[in-house]
Structures are given as structure tokens and as C-alpha cells.
Write a protein that holds these residues in place. Structure first.
Motif, PDB file in Angstrom:
ATOM      1  N   GLY B  91     -81.319  23.336 -71.301  1.00 37.45           N
ATOM      2  CA  GLY B  91     -81.776  24.558 -70.638  1.00 37.45           C
ATOM      3  C   GLY B  91     -80.749  25.682 -70.682  1.00 37.45           C
ATOM      4  N   GLY B  92     -79.696  25.508 -71.500  1.00 38.66           N
ATOM      5  CA  GLY B  92     -78.650  26.532 -71.631  1.00 38.66           C
ATOM      6  C   GLY B  92     -78.986  27.526 -72.727  1.00 38.66           C
ATOM      7  N   ILE B  93     -78.430  28.719 -72.619  1.00 39.64           N
ATOM      8  CA  ILE B  93     -78.763  29.807 -73.548  1.00 39.64           C
ATOM      9  C   ILE B  93     -77.955  29.703 -74.838  1.00 39.64           C
ATOM     10  CG2 ILE B  93     -78.799  32.312 -73.885  1.00 39.64           C
ATOM     11  CD1 ILE B  93     -78.919  32.560 -70.792  1.00 39.64           C
ATOM     12  N   ILE B  94     -78.637  29.475 -75.958  1.00 40.51           N
ATOM     13  CA  ILE B  94     -77.981  29.559 -77.264  1.00 40.51           C
ATOM     14  C   ILE B  94     -77.858  31.033 -77.641  1.00 40.51           C
ATOM     15  CG2 ILE B  94     -78.196  29.033 -79.734  1.00 40.51           C
ATOM     16  CD1 ILE B  94     -79.711  26.456 -78.874  1.00 40.51           C
ATOM     17  N   ASP B  95     -78.930  31.775 -77.404  1.00 39.48           N
ATOM     18  CA  ASP B  95     -78.885  33.204 -77.740  1.00 39.48           C
ATOM     19  C   ASP B  95     -79.986  33.961 -77.005  1.00 39.48           C
ATOM     20  OD1 ASP B  95     -77.927  35.475 -78.960  1.00 39.48           O
ATOM     21  OD2 ASP B  95     -78.824  35.081 -80.921  1.00 39.48           O
ATOM     22  N   ASP B  96     -79.711  35.246 -76.791  1.00 42.57           N
ATOM     23  CA  ASP B  96     -80.784  36.167 -76.423  1.00 42.57           C
ATOM     24  C   ASP B  96     -81.050  36.960 -77.691  1.00 42.57           C
ATOM     25  OD1 ASP B  96     -78.310  37.480 -76.282  1.00 42.57           O
ATOM     26  OD2 ASP B  96     -78.976  38.904 -74.766  1.00 42.57           O
ATOM     27  N   LEU B  97     -82.268  36.964 -78.134  1.00 42.59           N
ATOM     28  CA  LEU B  97     -82.578  37.585 -79.424  1.00 42.59           C
ATOM     29  C   LEU B  97     -83.873  38.396 -79.314  1.00 42.59           C
ATOM     30  CD1 LEU B  97     -84.924  35.442 -80.268  1.00 42.59           C
ATOM     31  CD2 LEU B  97     -83.044  34.153 -81.233  1.00 42.59           C
ATOM     32  N   THR B  98     -84.055  39.274 -80.279  1.00 43.05           N
ATOM     33  CA  THR B  98     -85.290  40.054 -80.265  1.00 43.05           C
ATOM     34  C   THR B  98     -86.222  39.546 -81.357  1.00 43.05           C
ATOM     35  OG1 THR B  98     -84.144  41.763 -81.520  1.00 43.05           O
ATOM     36  CG2 THR B  98     -84.470  42.176 -79.177  1.00 43.05           C
ATOM     37  N   VAL B  99     -87.516  39.590 -81.046  1.00 43.55           N
ATOM     38  CA  VAL B  99     -88.551  39.092 -81.949  1.00 43.55           C
ATOM     39  C   VAL B  99     -89.388  40.288 -82.414  1.00 43.55           C
ATOM     40  CG1 VAL B  99     -90.497  37.501 -82.201  1.00 43.55           C
ATOM     41  CG2 VAL B  99     -88.648  36.983 -80.559  1.00 43.55           C
ATOM     42  N   TYR B 100     -89.406  40.517 -83.712  1.00 45.79           N
ATOM     43  CA  TYR B 100     -90.202  41.599 -84.288  1.00 45.79           C
ATOM     44  C   TYR B 100     -91.450  40.982 -84.916  1.00 45.79           C
ATOM     45  CZ  TYR B 100     -86.368  44.994 -83.879  1.00 45.79           C
ATOM     46  OH  TYR B 100     -85.412  45.842 -83.396  1.00 45.79           O
ATOM     47  N   LYS B 101     -92.607  41.406 -84.465  1.00 47.02           N
ATOM     48  CA  LYS B 101     -93.830  40.917 -85.100  1.00 47.02           C
ATOM     49  C   LYS B 101     -94.206  41.867 -86.234  1.00 47.02           C
ATOM     50  CE  LYS B 101     -98.516  39.285 -84.410  1.00 47.02           C
ATOM     51  NZ  LYS B 101     -99.558  38.880 -83.454  1.00 47.02           N
ATOM     52  N   MET B 102     -93.975  41.408 -87.483  1.00 47.31           N
ATOM     53  CA  MET B 102     -94.198  42.250 -88.657  1.00 47.31           C
ATOM     54  C   MET B 102     -95.669  42.245 -89.057  1.00 47.31           C
ATOM     55  SD  MET B 102     -90.961  42.939 -88.955  1.00 47.31           S
ATOM     56  CE  MET B 102     -91.049  44.001 -90.378  1.00 47.31           C
ATOM     57  N   SER B 103     -96.307  41.058 -88.949  1.00 44.41           N
ATOM     58  CA  SER B 103     -97.747  40.921 -89.204  1.00 44.41           C
ATOM     59  C   SER B 103     -98.177  39.606 -88.567  1.00 44.41           C
ATOM     60  CB  SER B 103     -98.043  40.940 -90.710  1.00 44.41           C
ATOM     61  OG  SER B 103     -97.473  39.799 -91.324  1.00 44.41           O
ATOM     62  N   GLU B 104     -99.441  39.228 -88.727  1.00 39.81           N
ATOM     63  CA  GLU B 104     -99.954  38.032 -88.045  1.00 39.81           C
ATOM     64  C   GLU B 104     -99.137  36.774 -88.352  1.00 39.81           C
ATOM     65  OE1 GLU B 104    -101.994  37.620 -85.526  1.00 39.81           O
ATOM     66  OE2 GLU B 104    -102.092  39.802 -85.535  1.00 39.81           O
ATOM     67  N   ASP B 105     -98.669  36.637 -89.595  1.00 39.94           N
ATOM     68  CA  ASP B 105     -97.942  35.411 -89.931  1.00 39.94           C
ATOM     69  C   ASP B 105     -96.522  35.708 -90.425  1.00 39.94           C
ATOM     70  OD1 ASP B 105     -98.645  36.594 -92.252  1.00 39.94           O
ATOM     71  OD2 ASP B 105     -99.767  34.899 -93.085  1.00 39.94           O
ATOM     72  N   PHE B 106     -95.933  36.756 -89.878  1.00 37.80           N
ATOM     73  CA  PHE B 106     -94.591  37.162 -90.317  1.00 37.80           C
ATOM     74  C   PHE B 106     -93.817  37.764 -89.134  1.00 37.80           C
ATOM     75  CE2 PHE B 106     -92.275  40.377 -93.372  1.00 37.80           C
ATOM     76  CZ  PHE B 106     -91.057  39.798 -93.046  1.00 37.80           C
ATOM     77  N   TYR B 107     -92.716  37.105 -88.795  1.00 36.24           N
ATOM     78  CA  TYR B 107     -91.853  37.573 -87.697  1.00 36.24           C
ATOM     79  C   TYR B 107     -90.419  37.728 -88.192  1.00 36.24           C
ATOM     80  CZ  TYR B 107     -95.559  36.350 -84.388  1.00 36.24           C
ATOM     81  OH  TYR B 107     -96.726  36.288 -83.696  1.00 36.24           O
ATOM     82  N   MET B 108     -89.674  38.620 -87.549  1.00 35.89           N
ATOM     83  CA  MET B 108     -88.236  38.728 -87.812  1.00 35.89           C
ATOM     84  C   MET B 108     -87.503  38.529 -86.487  1.00 35.89           C
ATOM     85  SD  MET B 108     -85.953  41.828 -89.520  1.00 35.89           S
ATOM     86  CE  MET B 108     -86.091  43.020 -88.201  1.00 35.89           C
ATOM     87  N   LEU B 109     -86.516  37.616 -86.509  1.00 34.32           N
ATOM     88  CA  LEU B 109     -85.675  37.407 -85.335  1.00 34.32           C
ATOM     89  C   LEU B 109     -84.355  38.129 -85.555  1.00 34.32           C
ATOM     90  CD1 LEU B 109     -86.098  33.519 -84.925  1.00 34.32           C
ATOM     91  CD2 LEU B 109     -87.558  35.346 -84.003  1.00 34.32           C
ATOM     92  N   VAL B 110     -83.906  38.881 -84.560  1.00 34.15           N
ATOM     93  CA  VAL B 110     -82.620  39.560 -84.675  1.00 34.15           C
ATOM     94  C   VAL B 110     -81.661  38.906 -83.687  1.00 34.15           C
ATOM     95  CG1 VAL B 110     -81.395  41.756 -84.567  1.00 34.15           C
ATOM     96  CG2 VAL B 110     -83.763  41.679 -85.387  1.00 34.15           C
ATOM     97  N   THR B 111     -80.610  38.289 -84.236  1.00 34.40           N
ATOM     98  CA  THR B 111     -79.717  37.457 -83.430  1.00 34.40           C
ATOM     99  C   THR B 111     -78.357  38.118 -83.238  1.00 34.40           C
ATOM    100  OG1 THR B 111     -78.497  36.294 -85.186  1.00 34.40           O
ATOM    101  CG2 THR B 111     -80.743  35.523 -84.714  1.00 34.40           C
ATOM    102  N   ASN B 112     -77.612  37.615 -82.281  1.00 34.93           N
ATOM    103  CA  ASN B 112     -76.221  38.038 -82.144  1.00 34.93           C
ATOM    104  C   ASN B 112     -75.431  37.568 -83.361  1.00 34.93           C
ATOM    105  OD1 ASN B 112     -75.347  39.409 -79.529  1.00 34.93           O
ATOM    106  ND2 ASN B 112     -76.757  37.852 -78.781  1.00 34.93           N
ATOM    107  N   ALA B 113     -74.365  38.304 -83.686  1.00 35.36           N
ATOM    108  CA  ALA B 113     -73.568  37.997 -84.878  1.00 35.36           C
ATOM    109  C   ALA B 113     -72.963  36.600 -84.799  1.00 35.36           C
ATOM    110  CB  ALA B 113     -72.454  39.031 -85.042  1.00 35.36           C
TER     111      ALA B 113
END
Lengths: 132, 363
Positions: B91-113
């Protein structure tokens, strides 16, 4: 952009300056090069008056937004005066490290402490080397 | 150290370069306070190429992310960004990241460096275990990212893109061009100001940087480094992974409870539920110094003669002209207006717990 290092005083390798007043006391501060490295100084912790410091011992603290740095006593002695204005306007060190931005005045415990310090020309050479 | 495609530009601009998680990054070009204030008053440009981008594609991309991440993404629309947490099995945090929904079956995750590899491995292991029909690719090396932040960002960027920027709401994005080059334009950031995160090919990011700097000059655009990025995010009450949180910290102990959607199943949920039922011992709070001094990372927090916590982030806040910070403290003291002390070198200096954020922009 650095101001030139005044020839009326001596310098430590840790970038402090000492101006011998010739009456057994000396003013101490950090050099213009040091303030330039630290950039935006936002806090200065001054030593209490009466504090005895040995040569090379932390004497004051200067903080920039990102860093905390000790100011080492370039000579040993007793703190007889501090630049109280720095508590409200620490940026004075950025603006005028060699004059208005002085940190403390010490009563020297041993005049021999001054001997190994650098003159302005030697200090110029030291910072020139550090920049490379 | 690793270098971003913009490294030579920083050197030419005489930036002070530091090691940030293995990356040679500009911490400041002139000084932190100036860059901070320029961001609040006009606009600044940050090199954020060190952050990670992971693409997830396939018919079950959403199923994978729904299970891997704490946030319910079912209602997310194409063109929308969602902040989420990625947890370990405790239950610990590996990362806080943003999720971009590019299309129905395509996502981009933006992570910390610093967590890009661990993020990838964690999501990949879930993918393999659950056998979802989708694939992942770490596209960080071929992706460049710039953050254009500050009230004049829209005016500056509008001169270089056919996209209607006014039409992009906060935490939304479009795929368009900047300076004639393919780019994702996202209205988001890490400074508390209006602004954009721009993603483009690593080969093109230098051209986009140059065009923005040139076009923005008349509006007062300046480059800004990680020093200002840190004071800006802290004033705005935003946390930094690896400093204000880590894998030993749950989203419940930091102000990330809102990222957890209990009505779905997700990796780490049962451990998190146990933590929730046990009750929190410590919590992350904001504080401001009422006495002299600046609190820094690792300084102790005390109440009377009891040690009650530790500072995770602390700085001088240029916009507020006072010293602020975040600290983990024993839960009973995690209440606004509680008076505490910060152990600064060999002295105690008074501080008080305050509500986050410290700074909020006028809209």
C-alpha cells in the motif's frame, strides 16, 4: 561580474575575508565570489556576542533558497560585534559582501592566525582556479 | 550523468548544473528567487525531458491501468489527464503519475524521473500476471518535455500553434503542432500557475525550446531551473516523490487520499485497507515558521520536549516572503494552528501547522 577583491584585507581558502583593524580586532565576512556562488541569500544566523571561536570553526550560517552553508572563523577570537542588519536584510551580503555585508567583528586571540591567510592577489588566483 | 537533449543550451545559458537523480539538470540560470517570481508574474520555460513517458496500447489498456492504479479511470475521456498513484503490495507509493488518455485503447503515463524504471517494472509485472491484452513501451528516451508556466504562457504559446488554447481546460490536452512540429499540449504543471506541459519528439524539442524562447522574449519569458520548480511546487502545496513520500508511505498519510477509489479493485488495495482500518499514526502537514530560521529536509519537529516528526521539504517561499515546509507529524498534532517547534541546528524555532496550499493563484 564579480567585484574585485580589496587589497586592504586577507582571505581564507573557504572564501571568508578578514580586515585587521590594527587594534587587536578584525572584521569578518564572506567574499563576493562566495556570495555569487550562493546566490540569493535569504537567511543569516549570527553568533552571539561574547562567543569564543577557534580558527576554522563554524561561526555563522548563511542560507540561500536551496542551501545552508557554514561561515568558518578565518581567525580565532571573541565575537565583540555582529551586523544585526543582516537579520532583516540578509541580501545585503549579495549586494555588498565586502562592506555593508560584513558579518562579525572579532577580538583576535592570536595575531599569528593572520599569517597563513591569502592576500588579494593570491585569493584572485585561487578563485580563478576554482572557476575552471 | 545522463543529459537531456537541451543540456548544451543550459551550458550556453551559463546555468548552474546539478545531479538530479542521475541527470545533469539546470538548478538555476540566474537565481531561484528571480526565476520563481518570473513564473508567478509572466512566464518561464523548464526543461523536463528527464521525466518518464510510458505508452500502454491495446484493447485492454484501460483494464491494466484500472488494476495497476488507484484512481478510477472509467470516466476519463480522450484528451483528459488524471493524476493517480501507483502502489506496491504494502500500500506504499511507488509513484504519483499522470495518465493521458490518447484514444480508447492508447494511454500515456508520465512518471517521475527517478521512478521511471520501477514504475515500468511494476505495471509490467501486473500486465504479465493478469495477462491483459495490451503492451507497454518506455518511450522516455525519444520523448522530450517542456513546461511553459506562468500567466503569460497562453499568449506566448498561441503564437506558435494552430490549436485553440483557450479551448483546453485545466488537466486536458490536445495533439497539435508547436512551431510546425508534432506535439502534445497539456494544460497542467507543477507550479501552481496556469501553463502547459508540451511533449514532442526528443529530436524536435530543442527547436521548440528555441522558438518558444524567441517568441516569448517580448512577453518576459525566461528559462527557469529545478530550484524555482521546487519553491513553486512547495508554495502551491504539491509534494515531491522521493522526498515527501516514498514506498513506505501510503496515499492516506499524505494529501493523496483523493487519488484512491475504493469502489474498484487495484494493486495494493487490501494492504491499504488494513492501513486504513488500523488508523494513521503520522500524517503529512504544511507548516510555516513563526520564529526565525528556515526549516530544511530532515530537521526534527518537536512539541514541548517530545519529538513528534520530521520535515520532508522546507524552504524560503519567495512569493510569500516567509519560511514554509511539509512535515510528517504524529496524527494528534496534524491540526491547523497547532504550535510546534522545528529543531534548527542547536536551537528550537517556533512554527505552526497550516492548511495547504500555502499559495493559491487568483483566477
Amino acid at each position: 561580474m564579480s567585484k574585485s577583491n580589496p587589497t586592504d584585507r586577507l582571505y581564507s581558502k573557504d572564501h571568508e575575508w578578514v580586515k585587521d583593524n590594527g587594534d587587536g580586532t578584525a572584521a569578518v565576512g564572506i567574499t563576493d565570489y562566495a556570495q555569487e556562488m550562493l546566490t540569493d541569500i535569504v537567511f543569516v544566523e549570527l553568533p552571539p556576542i561574547g562567543k569564543k571561536v577557534a580558527k576554522g570553526e563554524p561561526m555563522a550560517v548563511v542560507e540561500s533558497v536551496k542551501s545552508v552553508s557554514d561561515v568558518f572563523a578565518p581567525v580565532g577570537g571573541e565575537v565583540i560585534d555582529v551586523n544585526k542588519i543582516l537579520e532583516e536584510t540578509p541580501e545585503l551580503i549579495n549586494q555588498d559582501a565586502f562592506h555593508e555585508g560584513w558579518i562579525a567583528r572579532l577580538k583576535l586571540s592570536n595575531a599569528e592566525d593572520l599569517k597563513p591567510l591569502l592576500n588579494a592577489a593570491a585569493y584572485d588566483a585561487l578563485i580563478k582556479e576554482e572557476k575552471h | 550523468m545522463k543529459k537531456t537533449p537541451l543540456y548544451e543550451k543550459h551550458v550556453d545559458l551559463k546555468a548552474k548544473i546539478i545531479d538530479f537523480g542521475g541527470w545533469a539538470m539546470p538548478v538555476q540560470y540566474t537565481n531561484v528567487i528571480e526565476e520563481h517570481k518570473t513564473t508567478r508574474e509572466s512566464a518561464t520555460l523548464f526543461d523536463i525531458c528527464h521525466m518518464g513517458e510510458i505508452e500502454v496500447k491495446g484493447p485492454q489498456a484501460l483494464d491494466l491501468l484500472q488494476f495497476a492504479l488507484t484512481r478510477d479511470l472509467a470516466g476519463q475521456k480522450t484528451g483528459q489527464v488524471k493524476l493517480s498513484a501507483l502502489l506496491n503490495d504494502r500500500g506504499g507509493i511507488i509513484d504519483d503519475l499522470t495518465v493521458y488518455k490518447m484514444s480508447e485503447d492508447f494511454y500515456m503515463l508520465v512518471t517521475n524521473a527517478t521512478t521511471r524504471e520501477s514504475d515500468f517494472l511494476r505495471v509490467q509485472s501486473i500486465l504479465q500476471e493478469k495477462k491483459f491484452d495490451c503492451r507497454m513501451e518506455d518511450v522516455s528516451n525519444k520523448t522530450g518535455k517542456l513546461d511553459l508556466q506562468g500567466p503569460r504562457s497562453e499568449d506566448i504559446l498561441q503564437k506558435l500553434t494552430p490549436a485553440d488554447l483557450k479551448g483546453i481546460r485545466f488537466y486536458h490536452f490536445i495533439e497539435s503542432q508547436v512551431a510546425g512540429l508534432q506535439a502534445i499540449i497539456s494544460r497542467s504543471g507543477y507550479t501552481g500557475e496556469d501553463g502547459f506541459e508540451i511533449y514532442a519528439s526528443a529530436d524536435h524539442i530543442g527547436l521548440i525550446w528555441d522558438q518558444l524562447m524567441e517568441t516569448g522574449a517580448v512577453s518576459g519569458l525566461k528559462p527557469a531551473g529545478l530550484g524555482a520548480r521546487d519553491t513553486l511546487r512547495l508554495e502551491s502545496g504539491m509534494m515531491l516523490n522521493g522526498q515527501d513520500m516514498c514506498e513506505a508511505v501510503s496515499p492516506l498519510a499524505v494529501p493523496y487520499g483523493w487519488l484512491v477509489d475504493w469502489n474498484k479493485d487495484f494493486a495494493g488495495k487490501s494492504a491499504l485497507m488494513t492501513l486504513k482500518n488500523q488508523g494513521l499514526r503520522k500524517k503529512l502537514i504544511g507548516f510555516e515558521m513563526t520564529g526565525r530560521g528556515i526549516a530544511r529536509h530532515h530537521y526534527k519537529v518537536t512539541k514541548g520536549d517530545r519529538e513528534i516528526g520530521v520535515v520532508t521539504s522546507g524552504t524560503y517561499a519567495p512569493t510569500l516572503n516567509k519560511a514554509i515546509g511539509l512535515a510528517f507529524v504524529v496524527i494528534e498534532f496534524a491540526v491547523p494552528d497547532t504550535e510546534v517547534s522545528i529543531h534548527i541546528r542547536d536551537a528550537l524555532s517556533p512554527a505552526k501547522v497550516v492548511k495547504l496550499p500555502f499559495y493559491k493563484r487568483q483566477k
